[in-house]
Enzyme design. Sequence first.
Site, PDB file in Angstrom:
ATOM      1  N   GLU A   1       0.831  -1.218   0.000  1.00  0.00           N
ATOM      2  CA  GLU A   1       0.000   0.000   0.000  1.00  0.00           C
ATOM      3  C   GLU A   1       0.864   1.266   0.000  1.00  0.00           C
ATOM      4  O   GLU A   1       0.401   2.338   0.403  1.00  0.00           O
ATOM      5  CB  GLU A   1      -0.935   0.016   1.231  1.00  0.00           C
ATOM      6  CG  GLU A   1      -1.858  -1.174   1.378  1.00  0.00           C
ATOM      7  CD  GLU A   1      -3.011  -1.213   0.365  1.00  0.00           C
ATOM      8  OE1 GLU A   1      -3.027  -0.353  -0.543  1.00  0.00           O
ATOM      9  OE2 GLU A   1      -3.850  -2.106   0.487  1.00  0.00           O
TER      10      GLU A   1
ATOM     11  N   HIS B   1      -2.751   1.569   8.852  1.00  0.00           N
ATOM     12  CA  HIS B   1      -3.873   0.843   8.238  1.00  0.00           C
ATOM     13  C   HIS B   1      -4.072  -0.460   9.002  1.00  0.00           C
ATOM     14  O   HIS B   1      -3.128  -1.233   9.170  1.00  0.00           O
ATOM     15  CB  HIS B   1      -3.554   0.566   6.765  1.00  0.00           C
ATOM     16  CG  HIS B   1      -4.449  -0.449   6.130  1.00  0.00           C
ATOM     17  ND1 HIS B   1      -5.832  -0.371   6.201  1.00  0.00           N
ATOM     18  CD2 HIS B   1      -4.183  -1.568   5.422  1.00  0.00           C
ATOM     19  CE1 HIS B   1      -6.361  -1.398   5.570  1.00  0.00           C
ATOM     20  NE2 HIS B   1      -5.375  -2.153   5.090  1.00  0.00           N
TER      21      HIS B   1
ATOM     22  N   HIS C   1      -7.067  -3.792   9.992  1.00  0.00           N
ATOM     23  CA  HIS C   1      -8.327  -4.487   9.674  1.00  0.00           C
ATOM     24  C   HIS C   1      -9.111  -4.626  10.983  1.00  0.00           C
ATOM     25  O   HIS C   1      -9.156  -5.707  11.570  1.00  0.00           O
ATOM     26  CB  HIS C   1      -8.034  -5.853   9.058  1.00  0.00           C
ATOM     27  CG  HIS C   1      -7.243  -5.776   7.781  1.00  0.00           C
ATOM     28  ND1 HIS C   1      -6.607  -6.863   7.220  1.00  0.00           N
ATOM     29  CD2 HIS C   1      -6.981  -4.727   6.952  1.00  0.00           C
ATOM     30  CE1 HIS C   1      -5.986  -6.496   6.098  1.00  0.00           C
ATOM     31  NE2 HIS C   1      -6.190  -5.199   5.922  1.00  0.00           N
TER      32      HIS C   1
ATOM     33  N   GLU D   1     -16.414  11.360  23.700  1.00  0.00           N
ATOM     34  CA  GLU D   1     -14.994  11.307  23.344  1.00  0.00           C
ATOM     35  C   GLU D   1     -14.799  11.255  21.822  1.00  0.00           C
ATOM     36  O   GLU D   1     -13.823  11.795  21.300  1.00  0.00           O
ATOM     37  CB  GLU D   1     -14.392  10.048  23.989  1.00  0.00           C
ATOM     38  CG  GLU D   1     -12.911  10.132  24.281  1.00  0.00           C
ATOM     39  CD  GLU D   1     -12.566  11.298  25.197  1.00  0.00           C
ATOM     40  OE1 GLU D   1     -13.410  11.719  26.001  1.00  0.00           O
ATOM     41  OE2 GLU D   1     -11.430  11.799  25.076  1.00  0.00           O
TER      42      GLU D   1
ATOM     43  N   HIS E   1     -12.999  -3.483   4.159  1.00  0.00           N
ATOM     44  CA  HIS E   1     -11.553  -3.769   4.221  1.00  0.00           C
ATOM     45  C   HIS E   1     -10.939  -3.302   5.543  1.00  0.00           C
ATOM     46  O   HIS E   1     -10.344  -4.095   6.253  1.00  0.00           O
ATOM     47  CB  HIS E   1     -10.871  -3.112   3.013  1.00  0.00           C
ATOM     48  CG  HIS E   1      -9.395  -3.329   2.942  1.00  0.00           C
ATOM     49  ND1 HIS E   1      -8.662  -3.161   1.786  1.00  0.00           N
ATOM     50  CD2 HIS E   1      -8.480  -3.672   3.890  1.00  0.00           C
ATOM     51  CE1 HIS E   1      -7.385  -3.411   2.033  1.00  0.00           C
ATOM     52  NE2 HIS E   1      -7.247  -3.722   3.300  1.00  0.00           N
TER      53      HIS E   1
HETATM   54  O1  2HA Z   1      -1.791  -7.081   3.384  1.00  0.00           O
HETATM   55  O2  2HA Z   1      -3.592  -4.920   4.535  1.00  0.00           O
HETATM   56  O3  2HA Z   1      -4.353  -3.661   2.356  1.00  0.00           O
HETATM   57  C1  2HA Z   1      -1.619  -5.769   3.645  1.00  0.00           C
HETATM   58  C2  2HA Z   1      -2.920  -5.087   3.558  1.00  0.00           C
HETATM   59  C3  2HA Z   1      -3.362  -4.601   2.244  1.00  0.00           C
HETATM   60 ZN    ZN Z   2      -5.517  -4.086   4.291  1.00  0.00          ZN
END
Ligand code: 2HA
Ligand code: ZN
Length: 283
Positions: free
Chosen positions: A120, A144, A146, A174, A215
């Site tokens: 990414e 980033h 998940h 908050e 995602h």
């Molecule tokens: O594998 O999270 O968005 C890495 C990620 C891709």
């Molecule tokens: Zn990801």
Amino acid sequence: MTGFAHRIDCVEVAAPILRLCWEMGWNEANGGNFSWRLDAEEFDADMRHLLSEAMPRDIVLQNPQPELDGDYFLVTGAGQFFRRATSHPDDVFGIVRIVDEGRVCRTVWGFGGGGRPTSELATHLTAHAVRKERSEGRERVVLHCHIPEFIALGFLLPLSSDVLTRALWQMMPECFLVFPDGIRVVPPMCPGSAEIARASAEALAESRVISWAHHGIFASEESPDSVFALVETVEKASGIYRKLLSAGGPKYELDLGILEELAKKLGASLVAPPNIPKARAGS
Ligand code: 2HA
Ligand code: ZN
């Protein structure tokens, strides 16, 4: 915090936070990525000697980033596990420098000697360019993850920035204080693509937090600690909202007028100007 030590200061700070992300259940296997724009002057003074450890490797950027020319970044490597951040830091992390007027990303340290930056990378660099300008240099870290409760909401709510922002702001006072700029939804797109980098740049011009629908979350803040806190707050609010949906949905709504009042009262101390949606949830 953990007793973890590393000869590179930024790795010593970042690795325990990434490990904590895994412990929170946010970054399974190779899921997620991280980048930190380093203070170039400090880095040059303290760390230059380390850069001779690796042969520089160049990646030509499809999306040149002239605003980042000369900047150093600590970045996670493609395919690396957050779980291994403290046990294998020299594989999980690398340091890159943007050179050649923003056209080239040069690996100067790490990635286990043979790896490469996160898949990414394009979105991380675009995010840094946008947020560096919008925050006048304050924001330096992009994360980033998940995060499961937040991802679940993407399958329960319409793909609307206003609906999602309003739903989460209502969960705890908050939330409004931690993300007054709200959350922008980027519709489902192929991970790692130039398309998602472009769409994310537009969304990041408005807010430090974006939802990659179906995602995960992509967020920008000042330090590893503060970006962790931002993601933690969004995920907690998402969990409360998902519980409410499981119970048939909220029966009452917070009056957004209260948030407007709060914004007036706190004004300058908020991290960003509030962006209070006009539309009501579901409308
Ligand atoms: O594998 O999270 O968005 C890495 C990620 C891709
Ligand atoms: Zn990801």
